[in-house]
Structures are given as C-alpha cells and as structure tokens.
Design a protein around this motif. Structure first.
Motif, PDB file in Angstrom:
ATOM      1  N   VAL A 125       0.846  -1.198   0.000  1.00 35.31           N
ATOM      2  CA  VAL A 125       0.000   0.000   0.000  1.00 35.31           C
ATOM      3  C   VAL A 125       0.878   1.244   0.000  1.00 35.31           C
ATOM      4  CG1 VAL A 125      -0.220   0.208   2.534  1.00 35.31           C
ATOM      5  CG2 VAL A 125      -2.091   0.987   1.048  1.00 35.31           C
ATOM      6  N   THR A 126       0.334   2.299  -0.579  1.00 43.02           N
ATOM      7  CA  THR A 126       0.998   3.596  -0.587  1.00 43.02           C
ATOM      8  C   THR A 126       0.457   4.416   0.579  1.00 43.02           C
ATOM      9  OG1 THR A 126       0.955   3.469  -2.992  1.00 43.02           O
ATOM     10  CG2 THR A 126       1.569   5.590  -2.023  1.00 43.02           C
ATOM     11  N   GLN A 127       1.362   5.005   1.344  1.00 44.83           N
ATOM     12  CA  GLN A 127       0.940   5.908   2.422  1.00 44.83           C
ATOM     13  C   GLN A 127       1.037   7.326   1.879  1.00 44.83           C
ATOM     14  OE1 GLN A 127       3.451   6.236   5.884  1.00 44.83           O
ATOM     15  NE2 GLN A 127       1.806   7.013   7.147  1.00 44.83           N
ATOM     16  N   GLY A 128      -0.101   8.012   1.800  1.00 43.59           N
ATOM     17  CA  GLY A 128      -0.130   9.371   1.268  1.00 43.59           C
ATOM     18  C   GLY A 128       0.508  10.384   2.207  1.00 43.59           C
ATOM     19  N   GLN A 129       0.667  11.599   1.703  1.00 42.09           N
ATOM     20  CA  GLN A 129       1.277  12.680   2.503  1.00 42.09           C
ATOM     21  C   GLN A 129       0.473  12.983   3.769  1.00 42.09           C
ATOM     22  OE1 GLN A 129       4.407  13.991   1.788  1.00 42.09           O
ATOM     23  NE2 GLN A 129       4.294  12.272   0.355  1.00 42.09           N
ATOM     24  N   ASP A 130      -0.818  12.649   3.727  1.00 36.81           N
ATOM     25  CA  ASP A 130      -1.675  12.881   4.899  1.00 36.81           C
ATOM     26  C   ASP A 130      -1.567  11.753   5.924  1.00 36.81           C
ATOM     27  OD1 ASP A 130      -2.931  10.845   3.531  1.00 36.81           O
ATOM     28  OD2 ASP A 130      -4.885  11.843   3.393  1.00 36.81           O
ATOM     29  N   GLY A 131      -0.713  10.748   5.622  1.00 37.97           N
ATOM     30  CA  GLY A 131      -0.530   9.630   6.551  1.00 37.97           C
ATOM     31  C   GLY A 131      -1.528   8.508   6.357  1.00 37.97           C
ATOM     32  N   LYS A 132      -2.496   8.705   5.468  1.00 33.97           N
ATOM     33  CA  LYS A 132      -3.527   7.680   5.231  1.00 33.97           C
ATOM     34  C   LYS A 132      -3.148   6.807   4.034  1.00 33.97           C
ATOM     35  CE  LYS A 132      -7.467  10.156   7.189  1.00 33.97           C
ATOM     36  NZ  LYS A 132      -6.814  11.329   7.757  1.00 33.97           N
ATOM     37  N   MET A 133      -3.729   5.602   3.994  1.00 35.18           N
ATOM     38  CA  MET A 133      -3.481   4.698   2.877  1.00 35.18           C
ATOM     39  C   MET A 133      -4.188   5.209   1.621  1.00 35.18           C
ATOM     40  SD  MET A 133      -3.808   0.933   4.543  1.00 35.18           S
ATOM     41  CE  MET A 133      -3.548   0.705   6.304  1.00 35.18           C
ATOM     42  N   VAL A 134      -3.495   5.134   0.483  1.00 38.04           N
ATOM     43  CA  VAL A 134      -4.056   5.589  -0.786  1.00 38.04           C
ATOM     44  C   VAL A 134      -4.988   4.526  -1.370  1.00 38.04           C
ATOM     45  CG1 VAL A 134      -3.514   6.292  -3.149  1.00 38.04           C
ATOM     46  CG2 VAL A 134      -2.097   7.119  -1.240  1.00 38.04           C
ATOM     47  N   GLU A 135      -4.490   3.291  -1.505  1.00 35.78           N
ATOM     48  CA  GLU A 135      -5.312   2.214  -2.069  1.00 35.78           C
ATOM     49  C   GLU A 135      -6.162   1.555  -0.984  1.00 35.78           C
ATOM     50  OE1 GLU A 135      -1.421   2.683  -4.162  1.00 35.78           O
ATOM     51  OE2 GLU A 135      -1.904   2.078  -2.106  1.00 35.78           O
ATOM     52  N   ASP A 136      -7.262   0.952  -1.427  1.00 34.67           N
ATOM     53  CA  ASP A 136      -8.143   0.236  -0.501  1.00 34.67           C
ATOM     54  C   ASP A 136      -7.688  -1.225  -0.480  1.00 34.67           C
ATOM     55  OD1 ASP A 136     -10.119  -0.839   1.042  1.00 34.67           O
ATOM     56  OD2 ASP A 136     -11.762  -0.428  -0.353  1.00 34.67           O
ATOM     57  N   VAL A 137      -6.936  -1.602   0.541  1.00 32.31           N
ATOM     58  CA  VAL A 137      -6.296  -2.924   0.553  1.00 32.31           C
ATOM     59  C   VAL A 137      -6.838  -3.891   1.606  1.00 32.31           C
ATOM     60  CG1 VAL A 137      -4.145  -2.019  -0.420  1.00 32.31           C
ATOM     61  CG2 VAL A 137      -4.393  -2.169   2.066  1.00 32.31           C
ATOM     62  N   GLU A 138      -7.822  -3.475   2.364  1.00 32.87           N
ATOM     63  CA  GLU A 138      -8.308  -4.334   3.460  1.00 32.87           C
ATOM     64  C   GLU A 138      -8.726  -5.720   2.974  1.00 32.87           C
ATOM     65  OE1 GLU A 138     -11.642  -4.513   7.061  1.00 32.87           O
ATOM     66  OE2 GLU A 138     -11.437  -2.665   5.900  1.00 32.87           O
ATOM     67  N   ALA A 139      -9.501  -5.767   1.881  1.00 39.19           N
ATOM     68  CA  ALA A 139      -9.978  -7.062   1.365  1.00 39.19           C
ATOM     69  C   ALA A 139      -8.807  -7.919   0.881  1.00 39.19           C
ATOM     70  CB  ALA A 139     -10.982  -6.847   0.241  1.00 39.19           C
ATOM     71  N   ALA A 140      -7.801  -7.284   0.284  1.00 42.22           N
ATOM     72  CA  ALA A 140      -6.636  -8.021  -0.212  1.00 42.22           C
ATOM     73  C   ALA A 140      -5.827  -8.607   0.946  1.00 42.22           C
ATOM     74  CB  ALA A 140      -5.759  -7.121  -1.071  1.00 42.22           C
ATOM     75  N   VAL A 141      -5.669  -7.833   2.005  1.00 41.18           N
ATOM     76  CA  VAL A 141      -4.958  -8.325   3.197  1.00 41.18           C
ATOM     77  C   VAL A 141      -5.689  -9.539   3.768  1.00 41.18           C
ATOM     78  CG1 VAL A 141      -4.344  -7.813   5.602  1.00 41.18           C
ATOM     79  CG2 VAL A 141      -3.923  -6.101   3.825  1.00 41.18           C
ATOM     80  N   LYS A 142      -6.993  -9.426   3.883  1.00 41.59           N
ATOM     81  CA  LYS A 142      -7.783 -10.514   4.476  1.00 41.59           C
ATOM     82  C   LYS A 142      -7.751 -11.762   3.597  1.00 41.59           C
ATOM     83  CE  LYS A 142     -10.603  -7.748   7.541  1.00 41.59           C
ATOM     84  NZ  LYS A 142     -11.927  -7.241   7.905  1.00 41.59           N
ATOM     85  N   HIS A 143      -7.785 -11.563   2.277  1.00 37.97           N
ATOM     86  CA  HIS A 143      -7.671 -12.701   1.371  1.00 37.97           C
ATOM     87  C   HIS A 143      -6.299 -13.359   1.522  1.00 37.97           C
ATOM     88  CE1 HIS A 143      -7.705 -15.246  -2.143  1.00 37.97           C
ATOM     89  NE2 HIS A 143      -6.599 -14.661  -2.549  1.00 37.97           N
ATOM     90  N   GLN A 144      -5.254 -12.543   1.585  1.00 38.49           N
ATOM     91  CA  GLN A 144      -3.896 -13.072   1.726  1.00 38.49           C
ATOM     92  C   GLN A 144      -3.742 -13.870   3.018  1.00 38.49           C
ATOM     93  OE1 GLN A 144      -0.833 -10.144   1.158  1.00 38.49           O
ATOM     94  NE2 GLN A 144       0.809 -11.494   1.830  1.00 38.49           N
ATOM     95  N   ALA A 145      -4.301 -13.363   4.096  1.00 43.14           N
ATOM     96  CA  ALA A 145      -4.221 -14.058   5.386  1.00 43.14           C
ATOM     97  C   ALA A 145      -4.964 -15.394   5.330  1.00 43.14           C
ATOM     98  CB  ALA A 145      -4.795 -13.177   6.492  1.00 43.14           C
ATOM     99  N   LYS A 146      -6.144 -15.380   4.748  1.00 43.41           N
ATOM    100  CA  LYS A 146      -6.935 -16.620   4.667  1.00 43.41           C
ATOM    101  C   LYS A 146      -6.248 -17.649   3.772  1.00 43.41           C
ATOM    102  CE  LYS A 146     -11.301 -14.521   6.000  1.00 43.41           C
ATOM    103  NZ  LYS A 146     -12.567 -13.899   5.623  1.00 43.41           N
TER     104      LYS A 146
END
Length: 199
Positions: free
Chosen positions: A168-189
C-alpha cells in the motif's frame, strides 16, 4: 475451526503496517486460527521518535502490543510479516529480528513454516515489491514455504495488483491511498489454507 497457529509479525513507525497487521489478525481469527499479533522491537533512538509527531503518537498508542520473540516463530505454523520499505528493503527493525533467529534456524525450527509478507511505502513505486522479495529471500534460507497471493482473487487487482504480497501507498496525509483491506484478508486466509494443508 482451523488448527493453524498464525503469528502476525509487524514493524510500523506511524501505523500503516500496524493497520495491515490488524486486518490480517482479524482474518486469521475469522478463519478459526489461533493468532498472535506481535511487533518487532524498536531500534530507533528516542530523539528520532520524538522528532516526528506521527511516529511518537503511534509509538505511544501501541506500547501495550507484545514484542515478538523467537518463541512466536517456533510456536507458529504460519507467519505473516508486515514491514515498511526502507530504500527498497526491509526496515532495519524487522531485519534485525529476522537476523536474530539463527538459533531457531540452526535447530531446523524454521523449516516448513508457511510465510507471506506485506509492505508499504510513501509512493506507488517506492520499493514495496523489492521489500517483499527481499524478505522472501531470507525465508528461502529458513526453508519456509512462501505463499504469495498471486492473482488468486479479484480483490488483488482492486488493491493495486501486487502478486507478491499486499502493498500500500501511504499518502502525505498519513492515510493509505489504495483500498487494501480485502486483499490483506484474502492473503491471510490463503496463508492459513496452505498452512492447514502443510500441517
């Protein structure tokens, strides 16, 4: 109910990899695995942490998260690592933790651990893939079984399409740029599914 023991081992200075690790922990628990979420020890001097308000805030907010030890690796059937990139490589905190596992490695206790990795950087081509591949090189020395997400689910494309591990890319505002939650959960499963087969 899964019989897999999953260790989610992360390093995070300002919180991005902590968030990735928490999603992996959540998915692990949803899959019925026994999960330990642990952070590697901080190496940076207090002065460096104090000089960055976001780093200091995250450092204070996660004081109660247990520090990773060799016992967590020995205990685990599966391990998910999450680390920011530092010049296209694993953060020194994570690298030192891995380097300190020579005793386990020498005793053959890293063999057949099922592993997967995630990373972050401050721009889309800031070394996320190189960082994951660098970590996987160490895992080959361990005799571990590497489980990349590949393109095993459509959610990977929505998260930027990294086949080596969620990044994931961390933007200048400190927040994540891409929506990766579903990908993380799929990878873990997926990591847990493979660990079940290996076990």
């Amino acid at each position: 109910m899964s019989n897999v023991k999953l260790a989610v081992i992360y390093y995070s200075s300002t919180g991005t990899n902590y968030e990735l690790a928490k999603w992996a922990e959540e998915a692990g628990k949803e899959s019925g695995a026994e999960v330990r979420l642990v952070k590697v020890p901080e190496l940076a001097p207090e002065a460096a942490i104090e000089s960055n308000p976001a780093w200091k805030a995250h450092y204070d907010a996660t004081k109660d998260v247990k520090e990773a030890t060799s016992d967590d690796i020995e205990w685990a059937d599966a391990i998910i690592f999450s680390t920011p990139t530092r010049f296209g490589n694993v953060a020194s905190q994570m690298k030192q933790f891995i380097d300190m596992q020579g005793g386990l490695w020498g005793a053959g206790k890293t063999v057949n651990k099922v592993v997967s990795a995630m990373s972050s950087a401050s721009n889309p081509h800031g070394g996320q893939e190189a960082t994951i591949l660098s970590l996987y090189t160490s895992m080959m020395h361990w005799g571990a079984i590497i489980v990349p997400p590949g393109y095993s689910d459509q959610v990977i494309f929505g998260a930027g399409g990294n086949p080596y591990g969620t990044s994931v890319t961390q933007g200048q505002d400190g927040k994540m740029v891409e929506d990766v939650e579903a990908a993380v959960k799929h990878q873990a499963k997926r990591t847990i599914e493979v660990a079940e087969k290996v076990k």
